[in-house]
Design an enzyme around this catalytic site. Structure first.
Site, mmCIF file in Angstrom:
data_model
loop_
_atom_site.group_PDB
_atom_site.id
_atom_site.type_symbol
_atom_site.label_atom_id
_atom_site.label_comp_id
_atom_site.label_asym_id
_atom_site.label_seq_id
_atom_site.Cartn_x
_atom_site.Cartn_y
_atom_site.Cartn_z
ATOM 1 N N LYS A 1 0.844 -1.206 0.000
ATOM 2 C CA LYS A 1 0.000 0.000 0.000
ATOM 3 C C LYS A 1 0.875 1.251 0.000
ATOM 4 O O LYS A 1 0.585 2.242 -0.675
ATOM 5 C CB LYS A 1 -0.886 -0.035 1.244
ATOM 6 C CG LYS A 1 -1.973 1.015 1.269
ATOM 7 C CD LYS A 1 -2.744 0.983 2.568
ATOM 8 C CE LYS A 1 -3.640 -0.208 2.713
ATOM 9 N NZ LYS A 1 -4.993 -0.025 2.223
ATOM 10 N N LEU B 1 -8.799 0.683 2.602
ATOM 11 C CA LEU B 1 -8.374 1.431 3.791
ATOM 12 C C LEU B 1 -7.252 2.381 3.397
ATOM 13 O O LEU B 1 -6.329 1.999 2.671
ATOM 14 C CB LEU B 1 -7.832 0.457 4.832
ATOM 15 C CG LEU B 1 -8.717 0.085 5.994
ATOM 16 C CD1 LEU B 1 -7.928 -0.755 6.993
ATOM 17 C CD2 LEU B 1 -9.284 1.314 6.677
ATOM 18 N N HIS C 1 -20.398 7.431 4.789
ATOM 19 C CA HIS C 1 -20.710 6.026 5.069
ATOM 20 C C HIS C 1 -22.225 5.865 5.237
ATOM 21 O O HIS C 1 -22.857 6.671 5.917
ATOM 22 C CB HIS C 1 -19.976 5.592 6.353
ATOM 23 C CG HIS C 1 -20.177 4.149 6.671
ATOM 24 N ND1 HIS C 1 -19.490 3.140 6.023
ATOM 25 C CD2 HIS C 1 -21.018 3.543 7.538
ATOM 26 C CE1 HIS C 1 -19.897 1.970 6.502
ATOM 27 N NE2 HIS C 1 -20.820 2.187 7.415
#
Ligand code: GRF
Length: 194
Positions: free
Chosen positions: A65, A92, A109
């Site tokens: 990442k 993430l 969200h």
């Protein structure tokens, strides 16, 4: 005017809501880059229709990442991006971007956090049999949907509610709330800078 990058992985209806709000002058921001981790995702079509630059990357192609976020970071810096706005980005955010954008990464969200974090929040709410769910806008930290809450809006689950009808209600709230809340954050920040 605030320079933003929008990160998305899918349909991009929230990206579209931001594009439209900018178009009608309700959100004083400029989308400098759309970042997407899925080839063929409809958010990329929306970006090109709006003539926005996009950066598509294949996460699996990188060792970690940190490596791909470094690449993204370079793109964001080149374009003077001030805020990262997540709109259905299914990954993430790692330390590389979190450290480069402290309190400058915002997510939406589809639940009233801390209830139903993570994937398929709408399905989770239906399965739990609750009568109230909603939408949360929050700052992003290293957890899954755990950062400080900025704004929330309730959505009632009616008897006989289907997944489709609930999704529709939640999306309608998201599309109205996200541009409004971002506009508030950006204008407050500008006031503080003046
Ligand atoms: C939205 O429900 C958002 O809350 C969640 O992912 C969904 C993205 O939808 N994070 P879209 O791609 O913007 O249509």
């Amino acid at each position: 005017m605030t320079n933003i990058a929008v990160f998305a992985s899918g349909n991009g209806s929230n990206l579209q809501a931001l594009i439209d709000a900018i178009g009608r002058g309700a959100l004083e921001a400029q989308i400098k880059l759309v970042v997407c981790d899925r080839p063929g995702a409809y958010c990329l079509t929306r970006a090109s229709q709006a003539r926005l630059p996009s950066f598509m990357f294949y996460p699996q192609k990188y060792q970690s990442k940190a490596v791909y976020e470094e690449l993204i970071l370079r793109q964001l810096r080149e374009r003077d991006v001030e805020y990262i706005v997540l709109a259905g980005y299914m990954r993430l955010i790692g330390p590389t971007l979190l450290e480069a954008f402290p309190q400058r990464i915002i997510n939406i969200h589809p639940s009233l956090l801390p209830s139903f974090p993570g994937k398929d929040a709408i399905g989770q709410a239906l399965a739990a049999g609750v009568t109230l769910t909603g939408v949360t806008i929050h700052y992003v930290d290293e957890g899954i949907d755990t950062g400080p809450i900025i704004a929330q809006w309730p959505v009632f689950i009616d008897p006989g509610e289907t997944r489709e009808s609930l999704e529709e209600k939640i999306h309608a709230v998201e599309h109205e709330l996200y541009p409004k809340v971002l506009q508030e954050i950006f204008s407050k920040r500008r006031e503080n800078l003046d």
